[in-house]
Design a protein around this motif. Structure first.
Motif, PDB file in Angstrom:
ATOM      1  N   ALA A  16     -35.174   8.500 -29.687  1.00 45.73           N
ATOM      2  CA  ALA A  16     -35.306   7.046 -29.857  1.00 45.73           C
ATOM      3  C   ALA A  16     -34.333   6.393 -28.885  1.00 45.73           C
ATOM      4  O   ALA A  16     -33.172   6.801 -28.798  1.00 45.73           O
ATOM      5  N   ILE A  48     -28.942   5.927 -26.464  1.00 43.94           N
ATOM      6  CA  ILE A  48     -29.395   6.750 -27.609  1.00 43.94           C
ATOM      7  C   ILE A  48     -28.324   6.917 -28.683  1.00 43.94           C
ATOM      8  O   ILE A  48     -28.631   7.312 -29.804  1.00 43.94           O
ATOM      9  N   THR A  53     -22.960   8.531 -33.500  1.00 45.56           N
ATOM     10  CA  THR A  53     -24.092   8.291 -34.402  1.00 45.56           C
ATOM     11  C   THR A  53     -25.131   7.449 -33.674  1.00 45.56           C
ATOM     12  O   THR A  53     -25.039   7.244 -32.467  1.00 45.56           O
ATOM     13  N   ARG A  86     -24.306  20.608 -30.738  1.00 49.04           N
ATOM     14  CA  ARG A  86     -23.435  20.667 -31.920  1.00 49.04           C
ATOM     15  C   ARG A  86     -23.066  19.269 -32.421  1.00 49.04           C
ATOM     16  O   ARG A  86     -22.966  19.026 -33.634  1.00 49.04           O
ATOM     17  N   THR A  88     -24.891  16.535 -32.282  1.00 45.91           N
ATOM     18  CA  THR A  88     -26.029  15.963 -33.013  1.00 45.91           C
ATOM     19  C   THR A  88     -26.133  16.603 -34.390  1.00 45.91           C
ATOM     20  O   THR A  88     -26.381  15.920 -35.393  1.00 45.91           O
ATOM     21  N   THR A 108     -23.760  25.481 -29.011  1.00 48.55           N
ATOM     22  CA  THR A 108     -22.320  25.221 -28.921  1.00 48.55           C
ATOM     23  C   THR A 108     -21.689  26.190 -27.923  1.00 48.55           C
ATOM     24  O   THR A 108     -22.212  27.272 -27.691  1.00 48.55           O
ATOM     25  N   ARG A 109     -20.550  25.778 -27.355  1.00 46.28           N
ATOM     26  CA  ARG A 109     -19.777  26.688 -26.506  1.00 46.28           C
ATOM     27  C   ARG A 109     -18.688  27.381 -27.321  1.00 46.28           C
ATOM     28  O   ARG A 109     -17.934  28.186 -26.793  1.00 46.28           O
ATOM     29  N   ARG A 168     -25.558  29.930 -27.661  1.00 42.21           N
ATOM     30  CA  ARG A 168     -24.593  29.488 -26.658  1.00 42.21           C
ATOM     31  C   ARG A 168     -25.226  28.665 -25.538  1.00 42.21           C
ATOM     32  O   ARG A 168     -24.512  28.147 -24.688  1.00 42.21           O
ATOM     33  N   GLY A 195     -28.380  15.926 -28.486  1.00 40.17           N
ATOM     34  CA  GLY A 195     -28.245  14.621 -27.874  1.00 40.17           C
ATOM     35  C   GLY A 195     -28.390  14.684 -26.355  1.00 40.17           C
ATOM     36  O   GLY A 195     -29.102  15.548 -25.823  1.00 40.17           O
ATOM     37  N   ALA A 196     -27.642  13.789 -25.696  1.00 41.50           N
ATOM     38  CA  ALA A 196     -27.799  13.612 -24.258  1.00 41.50           C
ATOM     39  C   ALA A 196     -27.566  14.919 -23.492  1.00 41.50           C
ATOM     40  O   ALA A 196     -28.289  15.225 -22.540  1.00 41.50           O
ATOM     41  N   GLU A 197     -26.575  15.691 -23.921  1.00 42.30           N
ATOM     42  CA  GLU A 197     -26.261  16.922 -23.179  1.00 42.30           C
ATOM     43  C   GLU A 197     -27.412  17.929 -23.257  1.00 42.30           C
ATOM     44  O   GLU A 197     -27.706  18.633 -22.295  1.00 42.30           O
TER      45      GLU A 197
HETATM   46  N1  LIG Z   1     -31.394   8.291 -30.324  1.00 49.00           N
HETATM   47  C1  LIG Z   1     -31.713   9.560 -30.540  1.00 49.00           C
HETATM   48  O1  LIG Z   1     -32.902   9.906 -30.642  1.00 49.00           O
HETATM   49  C2  LIG Z   1     -30.622  10.584 -30.649  1.00 49.00           C
HETATM   50  C3  LIG Z   1     -30.941  11.939 -30.834  1.00 49.00           C
HETATM   51  C4  LIG Z   1     -29.900  12.848 -30.924  1.00 49.00           C
HETATM   52  C5  LIG Z   1     -28.587  12.432 -30.827  1.00 49.00           C
HETATM   53  N2  LIG Z   1     -28.322  11.123 -30.656  1.00 49.00           N
HETATM   54  C6  LIG Z   1     -26.935  10.646 -30.502  1.00 49.00           C
HETATM   55  O2  LIG Z   1     -26.390  11.249 -29.347  1.00 49.00           O
HETATM   56  C7  LIG Z   1     -24.981  11.467 -29.550  1.00 49.00           C
HETATM   57  C8  LIG Z   1     -24.679  12.947 -29.378  1.00 49.00           C
HETATM   58  O3  LIG Z   1     -25.065  13.335 -28.069  1.00 49.00           O
HETATM   59  P1  LIG Z   1     -24.043  14.112 -27.097  1.00 49.00           P
HETATM   60  O4  LIG Z   1     -24.683  14.230 -25.776  1.00 49.00           O
HETATM   61  O5  LIG Z   1     -22.716  13.463 -27.200  1.00 49.00           O
HETATM   62  O6  LIG Z   1     -23.886  15.521 -27.825  1.00 49.00           O
HETATM   63  P2  LIG Z   1     -24.928  16.704 -28.127  1.00 49.00           P
HETATM   64  O7  LIG Z   1     -25.798  16.960 -26.944  1.00 49.00           O
HETATM   65  O8  LIG Z   1     -25.573  16.480 -29.432  1.00 49.00           O
HETATM   66  O9  LIG Z   1     -23.887  17.906 -28.343  1.00 49.00           O
HETATM   67  C9  LIG Z   1     -22.973  18.219 -27.332  1.00 49.00           C
HETATM   68  C10 LIG Z   1     -22.373  19.548 -27.683  1.00 49.00           C
HETATM   69  O10 LIG Z   1     -23.359  20.565 -27.550  1.00 49.00           O
HETATM   70  C11 LIG Z   1     -22.767  21.726 -26.999  1.00 49.00           C
HETATM   71  N3  LIG Z   1     -23.313  21.900 -25.649  1.00 49.00           N
HETATM   72  C12 LIG Z   1     -23.788  20.966 -24.817  1.00 49.00           C
HETATM   73  N4  LIG Z   1     -24.213  21.516 -23.664  1.00 49.00           N
HETATM   74  C13 LIG Z   1     -24.016  22.838 -23.792  1.00 49.00           C
HETATM   75  C14 LIG Z   1     -24.271  23.944 -22.955  1.00 49.00           C
HETATM   76  N5  LIG Z   1     -24.829  23.779 -21.737  1.00 49.00           N
HETATM   77  N6  LIG Z   1     -23.957  25.170 -23.381  1.00 49.00           N
HETATM   78  C15 LIG Z   1     -23.420  25.347 -24.600  1.00 49.00           C
HETATM   79  N7  LIG Z   1     -23.150  24.327 -25.462  1.00 49.00           N
HETATM   80  C16 LIG Z   1     -23.452  23.089 -25.051  1.00 49.00           C
HETATM   81  C17 LIG Z   1     -21.269  21.467 -26.977  1.00 49.00           C
HETATM   82  O11 LIG Z   1     -20.825  21.812 -28.275  1.00 49.00           O
HETATM   83  P3  LIG Z   1     -19.313  22.280 -28.582  1.00 49.00           P
HETATM   84  O12 LIG Z   1     -18.469  21.072 -28.361  1.00 49.00           O
HETATM   85  O13 LIG Z   1     -19.357  22.732 -30.009  1.00 49.00           O
HETATM   86  O14 LIG Z   1     -19.021  23.405 -27.629  1.00 49.00           O
HETATM   87  C18 LIG Z   1     -21.224  19.961 -26.780  1.00 49.00           C
HETATM   88  O15 LIG Z   1     -20.006  19.370 -27.177  1.00 49.00           O
HETATM   89  C19 LIG Z   1     -24.689  10.953 -30.947  1.00 49.00           C
HETATM   90  O16 LIG Z   1     -24.266   9.614 -30.855  1.00 49.00           O
HETATM   91  C20 LIG Z   1     -26.032  11.045 -31.631  1.00 49.00           C
HETATM   92  O17 LIG Z   1     -26.149  10.162 -32.736  1.00 49.00           O
HETATM   93  C21 LIG Z   1     -29.307  10.189 -30.560  1.00 49.00           C
END
Ligand SMILES: NC(=O)c1ccc[n+]([C@@H]2O[C@H](COP(=O)([O-])OP(=O)(O)OC[C@H]3O[C@@H](n4cnc5c(N)ncnc54)[C@H](OP(=O)(O)O)[C@@H]3O)[C@@H](O)[C@H]2O)c1
Length: 300
Positions: A16, A48, A53, A86, A88, A108-109, A168, A195-197
């Motif tokens: 979204a 996003i 959150t 992780r 999300t 997660t890493r 991983r 999420g974005a990552e």
């Molecule tokens: N609008 C939507 O549809 C939507 C959907 C989902 C999420 N969201 C929002 O997006 C935000 C979260 O997104 P984000 O990008 O910050 O985090 P994310 O992608 O949910 O999680 C990032 C975590 O994933 C792990 N990770 C990421 N890339 C990796 C890789 N290449 N290899 C291994 N582990 C990896 C790491 O975990 P570790 O730190 O544990 O190592 C990293 O800290 C929140 O605000 C959430 O509410 C929105």
């Protein structure tokens, strides 16, 4: 005709987003279209998340769409997978995680094992609650109607399972899903829920050296997107002006514009409906403070 090989099945990013207009200073990471009279228009990014959150207040219609679509298996005896970062996973309320009737894959890493231990512990608690609710529903012969995915009578062998694994990387996630569920015909659709990552990992060009990445590169990539906009005020409605970007965002979808120029095809509402297994109108609909619209894109 034999069913398609698992490694050629699509990966569907479900997300979204809300458009966030940035100050009109073009940078390489933002879209920089002109507004028709030659002057650069404000670049827009797709927000996003905010502070771990979602940027907007609870949107009931979108949350139930997400729950229905991701938990509806394509065939009896199969379960869909939802792959997430992780952060999300952590953003899901504790009492709802891992999400029921889906194979939750958390990336997660973390090397200490703490993330995996936490997920396994929460899975046990969650399964216990699902079993208790199912038993209660079977006893009363009905559903409580509270949570769409877990209140039906006792889980039968044909029904989706609730499971969770920790990996991983995205490549490892796909390999483990194939090994644990795909090879025995129990894997349904694969959704990448953020999420974005993790969206970025799914959209990145895979390195040719990795066998798993080659599998990633062979899969069609789809995006099912809920556009979120703040409802126009009566004044804005009257003047025909757009509402300002009204949600604070610090996390953005990795692609700013899913356009033909960027290698995306906007698909028809019938195609999106076919992808998600229910009728999607493509129209804007009001939901509380916001308006939402479900659309679809395919990477070409
Ligand atoms: N609008 C939507 O549809 C939507 C959907 C989902 C999420 N969201 C929002 O997006 C935000 C979260 O997104 P984000 O990008 O910050 O985090 P994310 O992608 O949910 O999680 C990032 C975590 O994933 C792990 N990770 C990421 N890339 C990796 C890789 N290449 N290899 C291994 N582990 C990896 C790491 O975990 P570790 O730190 O544990 O190592 C990293 O800290 C929140 O605000 C959430 O509410 C929105």
């Amino acid at each position: 005709m034999p069913p398609p090989a698992q490694h050629t099945l699509p990966l569907t990013l479900i997300v979204a987003t809300t458009p966030i207009r940035l100050p009109p200073t073009p940078t390489p990471s933002t879209s920089t279209s002109t507004n028709g009279n030659g002057t650069p228009s404000q670049p827009t990014r797709l927000g996003i998340g905010h502070k771990g959150t979602l940027p907007w207040p609870r949107i009931k219609a979108d949350m139930s769409f997400f729950a229905r679509v991701t938990s509806r298996p394509p065939a009896p005896g199969t379960t869909n997978a939802i792959i997430m970062g992780r952060k999300t996973y952590d953003s899901v309320p504790v009492h709802l995680r891992p999400l029921a009737k889906r194979i939750n894959v958390v990336i997660t890493r973390d090397k200490s094992g703490a993330v995996a231990e936490g997920v396994v512990r929460e899975l046990e608690v969650r399964r216990g609650k699902i079993a208790a609710k199912a038993a209660a529903a079977a006893g009363t012969g009905g559903s409580t109607g509270q949570e769409d995915t877990e209140t039906k009578p006792a889980e039968k062998a044909e029904e989706p399972i609730t499971d969770a694994i920790v990996t991983r990387s995205l490549d490892d996630a796909l390999t483990e899903l194939q090994n644990h569920y795909g090879s025995s015909g129990r894997l349904g659709k694969i959704y990448i829920i953020g999420g974005a990552e993790i969206y970025a990992a799914a959209l990145a060009r895979p390195s040719s050296s990795s066998a798993a990445s080659t599998e990633l590169s062979r899969r069609p990539i789809r995006v099912v997107m809920t556009n979120v906009a703040r409802k126009r005020t009566a004044d804005e409605e009257e003047k025909g002006t757009e509402p300002p970007s009204s949600f604070d965002c610090d996390t953005f979808f990795p692609v700013d514009e899913l356009s033909v120029q960027n290698g995306w095809r906007s698909v028809s509402k019938d195609e999106v409906s076919e992808w998600v297994g229910e009728e999607v109108s493509g129209e804007w609909k009001e939901d509380g403070e916001v308006e939402i619209q479900m659309v679809g894109f395919e990477k070409v």
